[in-house]
Write an enzyme that holds these catalytic residues in place. Sequence first.
Site, short mmCIF file in Angstrom:
data_model
loop_
_atom_site.label_atom_id
_atom_site.label_comp_id
_atom_site.label_asym_id
_atom_site.label_seq_id
_atom_site.Cartn_x
_atom_site.Cartn_y
_atom_site.Cartn_z
N HIS A 54 0.87 -1.14 -0.22
CA HIS A 54 0.24 0.00 -0.08
C HIS A 54 0.83 0.98 -0.04
O HIS A 54 0.01 2.43 0.14
CB HIS A 54 -0.83 -0.67 1.28
CG HIS A 54 0.08 0.37 2.10
ND1 HIS A 54 -0.02 -1.14 3.44
CD2 HIS A 54 -0.11 1.12 3.58
CE1 HIS A 54 0.10 -0.64 4.69
NE2 HIS A 54 0.91 0.65 4.74
N ASP B 172 0.08 -7.82 1.41
CA ASP B 172 0.74 -6.17 1.14
C ASP B 172 1.53 -6.15 1.36
O ASP B 172 2.90 -5.64 2.20
CB ASP B 172 0.17 -6.06 2.27
CG ASP B 172 0.35 -4.75 2.52
OD1 ASP B 172 -0.19 -3.58 1.03
OD2 ASP B 172 0.71 -3.80 3.79
N GLY C 226 3.72 6.86 8.22
CA GLY C 226 5.24 6.90 7.53
C GLY C 226 6.50 5.58 7.77
O GLY C 226 6.74 4.94 7.35
N ASN C 227 5.25 4.98 9.09
CA ASN C 227 6.11 3.63 9.35
C ASN C 227 6.01 2.55 8.29
O ASN C 227 7.11 0.86 8.39
CB ASN C 227 6.32 2.72 10.73
CG ASN C 227 7.12 3.73 11.81
OD1 ASN C 227 6.48 4.69 12.74
ND2 ASN C 227 8.61 3.51 11.67
N SER C 228 5.51 2.46 7.84
CA SER C 228 4.82 1.29 6.41
C SER C 228 5.67 0.66 5.60
O SER C 228 5.99 2.20 5.08
CB SER C 228 3.54 2.24 6.03
OG SER C 228 2.39 1.21 6.89
N LEU D 227 -4.26 -26.65 -2.81
CA LEU D 227 -4.67 -28.17 -2.35
C LEU D 227 -5.74 -29.06 -2.77
O LEU D 227 -5.89 -29.94 -3.29
CB LEU D 227 -4.74 -27.96 -1.03
CG LEU D 227 -4.73 -29.76 -0.07
CD1 LEU D 227 -3.63 -30.71 -0.58
CD2 LEU D 227 -4.62 -29.12 1.57
N GLY D 228 -6.76 -27.90 -3.43
CA GLY D 228 -7.98 -28.08 -3.85
C GLY D 228 -8.96 -28.65 -3.15
O GLY D 228 -9.54 -29.62 -3.28
N VAL D 229 -9.71 -28.17 -1.44
CA VAL D 229 -9.78 -28.16 -0.43
C VAL D 229 -10.93 -27.53 -0.31
O VAL D 229 -10.20 -26.65 -0.24
CB VAL D 229 -9.73 -29.48 0.65
CG1 VAL D 229 -9.13 -30.52 -0.38
CG2 VAL D 229 -8.29 -28.51 1.10
#
Length: 481
Positions: free
Chosen positions: A113, A144, A215-217, A272-274
């Site tokens: 972001h 993210d 700003g820490n992001s 995996l498909g479940v």
Amino acid sequence: MILAGLFLFGMATVEAVRAAELPKFKVDDSPLPASAQPNFTFHPVVEKVAPSVVNIYSTKTVRQLPIWGPFMEDPFFRRFFGIPDDLPRERRERSLGSGVIVSEDGYILTANHVVEGADEIRVALPDGKTEYEARIVGTDPRTDVAVIKVEARNLPAITIADSDKLRVGDVVLAIGNPFGVGQTVTMGIVSAKSRSGLGLDYEDFIQTDAPINPGNSGGALVDVAGRLVGINTAIISRSGGNLGIGFAIPSNLARYVMERLIEDGKVTRGYLGVYIQPITPELARQFDLKDTSGALVADVIDGSPAEDAGLKAGDVILEFDGRKVQDDRHLRLMAAQTRPSTEVRLRILRDGREMSLRVKLGEMPQEGGLARAGRGGLRRGPQADPLDGVVVDDLTPRNRQMFGIPPHVRGALVVEVDPESPAAQQGLQPGDVILEINRRRVTNADEAVRESERIRESTVLLRVWSGGASRYLVIDANRRR
């Protein structure tokens, strides 16, 4: 159901850039040495790490409608009301964030972001003199995470730690540029691990009380040995400032995403498909489980790796490749962090008996392939019969078309549910198809009625098809949502 597979400040664009090979990262996956335990000062740690944390300035063009509304976009109305045509329709929006240098040749990790939608990205080193133009290597909004690149050599790359070895209570430092005041270091501890619920597809956040602010992001969360353990990404706040609840993306997750973006130009995830769902206390009792750990298989996707390996609805997945499965979210995350074509061992519980299966993972489809069934809420009520007020019918071509039920689904169609009944209050609704009652298969309305007559308790376990997939639902006549 969610197929298997912020709210902070900033922005990104998706630009996948292929690379022939991964750059050389400095990795140290050993446990934190005793010599690195907290001392009276963290100055040596900060002196070591601070040069690796950069400021990121991103700019993007935002088109805005005039305050008089969309009708005035029409030239006729503009002339009628005397509004000039040369008023600005676009504005430049600037954002500030942080990033971490992870290779000497210019790869930088940050939060998606921070750079999302950016037309221009500039990176400033903490020396206050050096600035570079950066390009986006790739982004992954589902975690993210973003990777950007500057053209430079011999940059001060940070060392990446094994975030799985981080412990609650360990001291950590958060480094970034809060509110644009300049590089700032704050201290705290690891408050919790494996946090989720912030709206991403894949969440495994480290929670810390080290102050994190706007700003820490994208900045660094480091241990007291100066190794990267997380990328700061979000806070919970009513005021926009720090309240002691901050979140960081674990370095292991960020590193996996980064390597896939650099090497493949996209993030490939194991499939995996479940369809899976969390194990509630009610489901644990129905399946005779000791606790609610693990992930319950609600359905197996046709032709999936799970079907090829022999997984079945009603299986409880306890371990994934030797690692304990805490819950459905944890299984989804572990599968997604495993490369496609990897063979993994699953330890499962089937009909009260533990067994092992080997599964060769496929590649996650774009929309996901490991899903989570919703939890049915419960309410307390006076009824003794859990299926009182439920009316079923056979699946005919007409009602299949009416409710959008595919031909392969066989069971008893729910056509009416008394709104005051336990079943309605706990999630059953018209259009659902009852596939099993107390783990006995039903293929039509008569079979469903016969099985319902066997019920001698106030609780029943249903397996129902709903919304394109199946799930388990416990209906208790003595409970309400």
